[in-house]
Design an enzyme around this catalytic site. Structure first.
Site, PDB file in Angstrom:
ATOM      1  N   SER A   1       0.795  -1.222   0.000  1.00  0.00           N
ATOM      2  CA  SER A   1       0.000   0.000   0.000  1.00  0.00           C
ATOM      3  C   SER A   1       0.833   1.281   0.000  1.00  0.00           C
ATOM      4  O   SER A   1       0.329   2.332  -0.367  1.00  0.00           O
ATOM      5  CB  SER A   1      -0.964   0.021   1.187  1.00  0.00           C
ATOM      6  OG  SER A   1      -0.258   0.164   2.399  1.00  0.00           O
TER       7      SER A   1
ATOM      8  N   LYS B   1       0.435   4.878   6.600  1.00  0.00           N
ATOM      9  CA  LYS B   1      -0.132   5.667   5.495  1.00  0.00           C
ATOM     10  C   LYS B   1       0.404   7.090   5.552  1.00  0.00           C
ATOM     11  O   LYS B   1       1.015   7.522   6.527  1.00  0.00           O
ATOM     12  CB  LYS B   1      -1.665   5.715   5.581  1.00  0.00           C
ATOM     13  CG  LYS B   1      -2.355   4.372   5.586  1.00  0.00           C
ATOM     14  CD  LYS B   1      -2.283   3.666   4.265  1.00  0.00           C
ATOM     15  CE  LYS B   1      -3.072   2.356   4.330  1.00  0.00           C
ATOM     16  NZ  LYS B   1      -2.365   1.218   3.870  1.00  0.00           N
TER      17      LYS B   1
END
Length: 182
Positions: A47, A88
């Site tokens: 990710s 993230k």
């Protein structure tokens, strides 16, 4: 003579106690620094690719967000609520409105000023409609916009400041990729 031996014993005792205090201080400081700045987190999945690869190991700073709020583009570690840590990039800050239109991120109706790969998002998800961030909420995206479960999806949604574990500051593994993270 007995007084001299007694004085030597006191001196030896003080020296040992002083030495033990110094050792305890060093151990305490080392434990604090490891806890505060040296928590290892392993990247799982792609990710954050190409910035971080699966199985990369980073160090997390647990202290800075206790004194300063996360900034746009910081890479942070948060608990998704199930005890699983996720890494993230911060895109939206508290009080802002985030929306993804035609593959581009808008903050308060202004195009996000970022590098091309950070501003393009092929799937808008929840951000197809304006997402208003409340106090203490952050909108996060993975750098791999097509392969990241992030704030665009209900499983993650907006990240509350209480979920934030810390800031990523150093990639330590693999050693050939050792790098400060800004």
């Amino acid at each position: 003579m007995e007084e001299l031996n007694e004085e030597k014993e006191k001196h030896r005792f003080r020296w040992v106690v002083g030495w033990l205090k110094d050792i305890m201080l060093v151990i305490s400081l080392a434990l604090f620094f490891v806890y505060a700045f040296g928590t290892q987190v392993r990247m799982v999945g792609q990710s954050m690719s190409p910035f971080l690869q699966s199985e990369d190991v980073v160090l997390m700073d647990r202290i800075s967000y206790r004194f300063f709020a996360p900034k746009r583009f910081d890479v942070l570690v948060f608990d998704k609520g199930d005890g699983v840590l996720s890494i993230k990039r911060v895109i939206g800050l508290p009080g802002e409105t985030v929306q993804i239109k035609e593959g581009r991120v808008y903050i308060n109706d202004t195009l996000l000023d970022a590098e091309e790969e950070l501003s393009y998002v092929p799937l808008a998800g929840l951000a197809e409609q304006p997402v208003e961030l409340q106090e203490g909420e952050y909108f996060v995206l993975g750098d791999n916009r097509t392969g990241s479960e992030d704030s665009r999806f209900a499983d993650v949604g907006n990240v509350d400041e209480e979920q934030i574990q810390g800031r990523v500051w150093l990639r330590i593994f693999p050693l050939v990729s050792l790098k400060w993270i800004e």
